[in-house]
Design a protein around this motif. Structure first.
Motif, PDB file in Angstrom:
ATOM      1  N   GLN A  20      97.803  64.268  10.550  1.00  0.00           N
ATOM      2  CA  GLN A  20      97.242  64.156  11.911  1.00  0.00           C
ATOM      3  C   GLN A  20      97.441  62.757  12.240  1.00  0.00           C
ATOM      4  N   VAL A  21      97.952  62.717  13.705  1.00  0.00           N
ATOM      5  CA  VAL A  21      98.365  61.270  14.162  1.00  0.00           C
ATOM      6  C   VAL A  21      97.200  60.948  15.170  1.00  0.00           C
ATOM      7  N   LEU A  22      96.642  61.882  15.909  1.00  0.00           N
ATOM      8  CA  LEU A  22      95.431  61.744  16.687  1.00  0.00           C
ATOM      9  C   LEU A  22      94.240  62.170  16.325  1.00  0.00           C
ATOM     10  N   LYS A  23      93.079  61.504  16.091  1.00  0.00           N
ATOM     11  CA  LYS A  23      91.873  62.153  15.531  1.00  0.00           C
ATOM     12  C   LYS A  23      90.789  62.064  16.243  1.00  0.00           C
ATOM     13  N   GLY A  24      90.955  62.871  17.477  1.00  0.00           N
ATOM     14  CA  GLY A  24      89.666  62.869  18.373  1.00  0.00           C
ATOM     15  C   GLY A  24      89.658  61.561  19.153  1.00  0.00           C
ATOM     16  N   ILE A  25      90.533  61.276  20.111  1.00  0.00           N
ATOM     17  CA  ILE A  25      90.492  60.170  20.899  1.00  0.00           C
ATOM     18  C   ILE A  25      89.739  60.664  22.257  1.00  0.00           C
ATOM     19  N   ASN A  26      88.966  59.416  22.582  1.00  0.00           N
ATOM     20  CA  ASN A  26      88.178  59.543  23.924  1.00  0.00           C
ATOM     21  C   ASN A  26      88.324  58.144  24.333  1.00  0.00           C
ATOM     22  N   LEU A  27      88.757  58.269  25.817  1.00  0.00           N
ATOM     23  CA  LEU A  27      89.046  57.101  26.451  1.00  0.00           C
ATOM     24  C   LEU A  27      88.982  57.333  28.040  1.00  0.00           C
ATOM     25  N   HIS A  28      88.723  56.379  28.785  1.00  0.00           N
ATOM     26  CA  HIS A  28      88.641  56.272  30.104  1.00  0.00           C
ATOM     27  C   HIS A  28      89.254  55.107  30.842  1.00  0.00           C
TER      28      HIS A  28
ATOM     29  N   ILE B  32      91.692  58.561  34.564  1.00  0.00           N
ATOM     30  CA  ILE B  32      92.248  59.235  33.775  1.00  0.00           C
ATOM     31  C   ILE B  32      91.049  59.528  32.520  1.00  0.00           C
ATOM     32  N   ASP B  33      90.711  60.723  32.195  1.00  0.00           N
ATOM     33  CA  ASP B  33      89.913  60.685  31.022  1.00  0.00           C
ATOM     34  C   ASP B  33      90.460  61.546  29.918  1.00  0.00           C
ATOM     35  N   ILE B  34      90.256  61.048  28.889  1.00  0.00           N
ATOM     36  CA  ILE B  34      90.778  61.809  27.557  1.00  0.00           C
ATOM     37  C   ILE B  34      89.780  62.027  26.803  1.00  0.00           C
ATOM     38  N   LYS B  35      89.557  63.152  26.395  1.00  0.00           N
ATOM     39  CA  LYS B  35      88.333  63.829  25.891  1.00  0.00           C
ATOM     40  C   LYS B  35      88.815  64.599  24.461  1.00  0.00           C
ATOM     41  N   GLU B  36      88.481  64.064  23.405  1.00  0.00           N
ATOM     42  CA  GLU B  36      88.266  64.504  22.083  1.00  0.00           C
ATOM     43  C   GLU B  36      89.823  64.888  21.603  1.00  0.00           C
ATOM     44  N   VAL B  37      90.845  64.185  22.068  1.00  0.00           N
ATOM     45  CA  VAL B  37      92.269  64.552  21.843  1.00  0.00           C
ATOM     46  C   VAL B  37      92.785  64.494  20.477  1.00  0.00           C
ATOM     47  N   THR B  38      93.187  65.499  19.922  1.00  0.00           N
ATOM     48  CA  THR B  38      93.794  65.660  18.579  1.00  0.00           C
ATOM     49  C   THR B  38      95.230  65.929  18.517  1.00  0.00           C
ATOM     50  N   LYS B  39      96.025  65.807  17.479  1.00  0.00           N
ATOM     51  CA  LYS B  39      97.314  65.842  17.511  1.00  0.00           C
ATOM     52  C   LYS B  39      97.779  66.020  16.175  1.00  0.00           C
ATOM     53  N   SER B  40      98.653  66.714  15.500  1.00  0.00           N
ATOM     54  CA  SER B  40      99.104  66.690  14.082  1.00  0.00           C
ATOM     55  C   SER B  40     100.791  67.213  14.114  1.00  0.00           C
ATOM     56  N   PHE B  41     101.217  66.539  13.405  1.00  0.00           N
ATOM     57  CA  PHE B  41     102.696  67.091  13.172  1.00  0.00           C
ATOM     58  C   PHE B  41     102.934  67.538  11.866  1.00  0.00           C
ATOM     59  N   GLY B  42     103.028  68.836  11.522  1.00  0.00           N
ATOM     60  CA  GLY B  42     102.762  69.117  10.079  1.00  0.00           C
ATOM     61  C   GLY B  42     101.567  68.891   9.687  1.00  0.00           C
TER      62      GLY B  42
END
Length: 217
Positions: free
Chosen positions: A15-23, A2-12
């Motif tokens: 901003q809940v996720l601010k650039g997640i990187n994870l392997h 699993i590679d997670i690259k620069e993931v962001t997520k906002s609700f309205g």
């Protein structure tokens, strides 16, 4: 795996996720911990393709799931990802074995093969004698074991668990934690577990700490 690259997520405006990187490696058991509001469950839902990131990529076994159509995404989720929730989410009108078989039916597996696989998993869980019991006839620990079996029925690459022992007493909690490790060793699945349980986090191969939408260490 699993590679997670620069993931962001906002609700309205939040901003809940601010650039997640994870392997995460194949066969690894990873726990994600952090205070409420850190973004743990949101990240788990995005890894599980139940939600989409605003930006960034999720790559599972070489497939960039953020590029899949809705139909292909549903197929991928059913075949490659298993879910375990805090409150088991079993369907009350179906027996234990029927609940386990449902994801296999969705995948187009024949009834005989689905039943055979469900029976194997019930035996692995030590629940063969509970196959024809409905959820209201099962204890909390038994219900969660059925939920784990359901997550495994299609031989997924990864099992995602959100507070899987949060509703259990200490005895059932310890048994569930042990079960996860036995399953990983026997079946080779990757486990990603969001938890507030420090004992479980200590047992996992790696603990990811989140705070305010970022990985803090």
């Amino acid at each position: 795996m699993i590679d997670i690259k620069e993931v962001t997520k906002s609700f309205g405006n939040l901003q809940v996720l601010k650039g997640i990187n994870l392997h995460i490696n194949k066969g690894e058991m990873v726990s994600i911990v952090g205070p409420s509001g850190a973004g743990k469950t949101t990240l788990l839902q995005i890894i599980g393709t139940l939600d989409k990131p605003d930006s960034g990529n999720i790559i599972i076994e070489g497939t960039d799931v953020s590029q899949l159509s809705t139909k292909k995404l549903s197929e991928f989720r059913n075949q490659h990802i298993g879910f375990v929730f805090q409150f088991h989410q079993l369907l009350p009108e179906f027996t234990a074995i029927e609940n386990i078989m449902i994801p296999a039916f969705i995948a187009g597996v024949s009834r005989n093969k689905a039943k055979e696989r469900a029976e194997e998993l019930l035996a692995l869980m030590g629940l063969s004698d509970r196959a024809d019991h409905k959820p209201n006839q099962l204890s909390g620990g038994e219900k969660q074991r059925v939920a784990v079996a359901r997550a495994l029925v299609n031989n997924p690459d990864v099992v995602l668990a959100d507070e899987p022992s949060g509703s259990l007493d200490s005895k059932n909690k310890a048994e569930l934690h042990q079960l996860f490790f036995e399953l990983r060793d026997k079946l080779g699945q990757t486990f990603v577990i969001v938890t507030h349980d420090e004992e479980l986090a200590k047992l996992t191969d790696r603990t990811i700490h989140m705070k305010d939408g970022v990985i803090s260490e």
